[in-house]
Enzyme design. Structure first.
Site, PDB file in Angstrom:
ATOM      1  N   ASP A  71       0.340  -3.123   5.068  1.00  0.00           N
ATOM      2  CA  ASP A  71       1.187  -3.243   3.887  1.00  0.00           C
ATOM      3  C   ASP A  71       0.700  -2.280   2.811  1.00  0.00           C
ATOM      4  O   ASP A  71      -0.479  -2.288   2.440  1.00  0.00           O
ATOM      5  CB  ASP A  71       1.140  -4.679   3.356  1.00  0.00           C
ATOM      6  CG  ASP A  71       2.046  -4.871   2.151  1.00  0.00           C
ATOM      7  OD1 ASP A  71       3.200  -5.301   2.347  1.00  0.00           O
ATOM      8  OD2 ASP A  71       1.610  -4.593   1.013  1.00  0.00           O
ATOM      9  N   GLN A 125       7.297 -11.591  -0.332  1.00  0.00           N
ATOM     10  CA  GLN A 125       5.869 -11.345  -0.520  1.00  0.00           C
ATOM     11  C   GLN A 125       5.469 -11.799  -1.926  1.00  0.00           C
ATOM     12  O   GLN A 125       5.820 -11.171  -2.919  1.00  0.00           O
ATOM     13  CB  GLN A 125       5.540  -9.858  -0.335  1.00  0.00           C
ATOM     14  CG  GLN A 125       4.040  -9.598  -0.434  1.00  0.00           C
ATOM     15  CD  GLN A 125       3.640  -8.152  -0.189  1.00  0.00           C
ATOM     16  OE1 GLN A 125       2.768  -7.620  -0.865  1.00  0.00           O
ATOM     17  NE2 GLN A 125       4.276  -7.524   0.796  1.00  0.00           N
ATOM     18  N   TYR A 130       0.791   2.557  -4.978  1.00  0.00           N
ATOM     19  CA  TYR A 130      -0.654   2.456  -4.728  1.00  0.00           C
ATOM     20  C   TYR A 130      -1.292   3.840  -4.849  1.00  0.00           C
ATOM     21  O   TYR A 130      -1.422   4.598  -3.885  1.00  0.00           O
ATOM     22  CB  TYR A 130      -0.928   1.828  -3.367  1.00  0.00           C
ATOM     23  CG  TYR A 130      -0.535   0.362  -3.300  1.00  0.00           C
ATOM     24  CD1 TYR A 130      -0.245  -0.352  -4.459  1.00  0.00           C
ATOM     25  CD2 TYR A 130      -0.462  -0.308  -2.088  1.00  0.00           C
ATOM     26  CE1 TYR A 130       0.124  -1.691  -4.414  1.00  0.00           C
ATOM     27  CE2 TYR A 130      -0.102  -1.647  -2.033  1.00  0.00           C
ATOM     28  CZ  TYR A 130       0.192  -2.331  -3.198  1.00  0.00           C
ATOM     29  OH  TYR A 130       0.557  -3.656  -3.138  1.00  0.00           O
TER      30      TYR A 130
END
Length: 288
Positions: free
Chosen positions: A49, A185, A54
């Site tokens: 994931d 999520q 990020y």
């Protein structure tokens, strides 16, 4: 053997690898990132994931997705067995006091562009699972979800999910995406139980619940005493308390997935053992 569960159309490991710590601030560098992803893949993990956002604020964007692409390209194992999920709708900046922030951007035209950029960074024609990372309060939720649907309809993503979502938002997403919505999520852990309602709702709907920061996270302070019962059970089994936490979470239902993060190989390798840890009904009752 690793524990496999159904995540939408995919059969993949119930314990995935949350890539975030490898490419946001305070990471241990590119080579350690590659080594850590390779270690988890070699140990049998088949679910990674990541997210568009990020990366370290002020530096190259999408470094997480690019690291995942490189790790899979240089891994000697069966790439076709690995499910990769990513998320769109957040960016990174430094705040006025030097703190890292996560600005939201749910504008439909931007989300469509981010989704295509994610596919490029991952080096795929079609992303396995694409989430809306978080609701942008300046954009009606349904408009952001419509963009996600367009990405699925165009083949940029195979299936979709929503992250950091309430029951109301899950319902909006279901009304637009239909059976292409396969996962929610949300954060969940012994110190973050406020999403229990969405965990239960996903079980009722047949959606996967993918638990981020399943060990509590490391960026915000929390009450360490909440983990004391887990430490007691861990001592009885001769394992880390982190393994007990993950095993407890996995026992919440067959729709439950966990994606612990790690800064180095040793940490993720310990976490991946949790699906082999059997907790008794008495232990589970004690843990809550």
């Amino acid at each position: 053997m690793a524990l496999f569960r159904n995540l939408g159309p995919f059969s993949t490991t119930a314990i995935g690898h949350g890539e975030m710590p490898l490419t946001i601030e305070n990471n241990r560098g590119h080579e350690v990132g590659l080594e850590t992803l390779h270690a988890s893949l070699d140990a049998g993990c088949r679910h990674i994931d990541t997210a568009w956002a990020y990366y370290t604020p002020g530096q190259e964007e999408q470094t997480g997705e690019k690291l995942v692409r490189e790790a899979l390209a240089t891994w000697k194992g069966p790439r076709n067995e690995v499910t990769v999920a990513t998320k769109i709708g957040l960016r990174r900046v430094w705040g006025e006091n030097g703190e890292p922030l996560w600005p939201r951007d749910g504008k439909p035209e931007h989300l469509i562009e981010y989704g295509k950029q994610s596919a490029m960074a991952l080096g795929v024609d079609t992303i396995d699972l694409l989430y809306l990372h978080r609701h942008d309060p300046e954009v009606p939720y349904n408009e952001s979800i419509e963009a996600l649907k367009q990405l699925v309809d165009e083949g940029v993503a195979r299936v979709a999910g929503v992250s950091n979502a309430s029951i109301e938002q899950i319902d909006i997403a279901r009304s637009i995406l239909g059976d292409k919505l396969v996962a929610v999520q949300n954060q969940y852990s012994p110190v973050h139980l406020e999403t229990q309602d969405t965990l239960d709702y996903c079980a009722k709907l047949g959606l996967a619940f993918v638990c981020w920061s399943p060990l509590g996270g490391y960026r915000h302070p929390y009450d360490e005493s909440k983990f004391d019962p887990f430490r007691e059970v861990a001592a009885a089994h001769g394992v880390s308390y982190q393994q007990v936490v993950l095993a407890w979470e996995l026992a919440k239902g067959n729709h439950m997935f966990v994606i612990p993060g790690a800064h180095r190989p040793e940490t993720i390798l310990d976490s991946l053992k949790a699906d082999q840890l059997e907790l008794s009904p008495e232990e589970l009752a004690k843990l809550g």
